[in-house]
Write an enzyme that holds these catalytic residues in place. Sequence first.
Site, PDB file in Angstrom:
ATOM      1  NE  ARG A  64      -3.825   2.196  10.550  1.00  0.00           N
ATOM      2  CZ  ARG A  64      -2.814   1.593   9.938  1.00  0.00           C
ATOM      3  NH1 ARG A  64      -2.841   0.298   9.759  1.00  0.00           N
ATOM      4  NH2 ARG A  64      -1.784   2.288   9.513  1.00  0.00           N
ATOM      5  NE  ARG A 102       8.474  -5.160   6.510  1.00  0.00           N
ATOM      6  CZ  ARG A 102       7.364  -4.448   6.705  1.00  0.00           C
ATOM      7  NH1 ARG A 102       6.869  -3.707   5.737  1.00  0.00           N
ATOM      8  NH2 ARG A 102       6.722  -4.522   7.851  1.00  0.00           N
ATOM      9  CE  LYS A 154      -2.248   0.029   3.944  1.00  0.00           C
ATOM     10  NZ  LYS A 154      -1.709  -1.179   4.542  1.00  0.00           N
ATOM     11  NE  ARG A 209       8.520  -3.506  11.653  1.00  0.00           N
ATOM     12  CZ  ARG A 209       7.582  -2.811  11.025  1.00  0.00           C
ATOM     13  NH1 ARG A 209       7.860  -1.654  10.471  1.00  0.00           N
ATOM     14  NH2 ARG A 209       6.348  -3.276  10.938  1.00  0.00           N
ATOM     15  NE  ARG A 267       2.344  -6.366  11.495  1.00  0.00           N
ATOM     16  CZ  ARG A 267       3.373  -6.228  10.669  1.00  0.00           C
ATOM     17  NH1 ARG A 267       4.390  -7.060  10.722  1.00  0.00           N
ATOM     18  NH2 ARG A 267       3.397  -5.257   9.792  1.00  0.00           N
TER      19      ARG A 267
END
Length: 221
Positions: free
Chosen positions: A93, A132, A18, A165, A176
């Site tokens: 959200r 990532r 996004k 992370r 998530r």
Amino acid sequence: TSLHAMIVVLLGPPGAGKGTQGERLAASLGVPKISTGDVIRAAIAAGTPLGLKAKAAYDRGDLVPDVVIMGIIRETLAAPQQARGVILDGVVRTVPQAEGLAEVLKTLGRKLDVVMLFEIPDELLVARLSARTVCDACSTPFTGRAPGETHAECPKSPKGHLMRRKDDEPDAVRNRLRVYQAQTAPVVAWYAAHGANIAHVDAVGTMDEVGSRARKAVGLS
């Protein structure tokens, strides 16, 4: 609405691209891209009354209340540089935030043109996000580096090191995604019930392939 006065809301799970596609779209349309985090930080830095309320919430370790967020979004959208349109990334959200934004746009006499929903299978996201790494100095994300390489120097900030992370660990990613689905499915249903123009964008593929689908969704070739 001319193409260039478009207001576009981006929805999509973490890691669907996004942010990147929003920036590219904003550049194509010649409009700013704003995210909730950015505008809250700007309001805090500027010391506006709403910024001070947001800072007080941050300092207490609380979430910034929707009414404060929407106030800051309203001030941002009322500024001249957003008159030509804006891409809203991460601004909606939850259903209360969708309602809040609708109210804000109504008071400004503006309308939402497109709700762009980036769609991608969960397992692909788990694989993508757990690959990532981010720089501990400048927070730039990098993909395709094994976490074993996380001590590599950051190409952007020589002082920085790449690390994975905690919330990019596979189990954390699945969690998530569950949170995202629980919050966002009702948002999409709310927009559908209110007759919004919902564009489903397949987020699987190269950056350019997804980019051209996103451009089509706002009427650019």
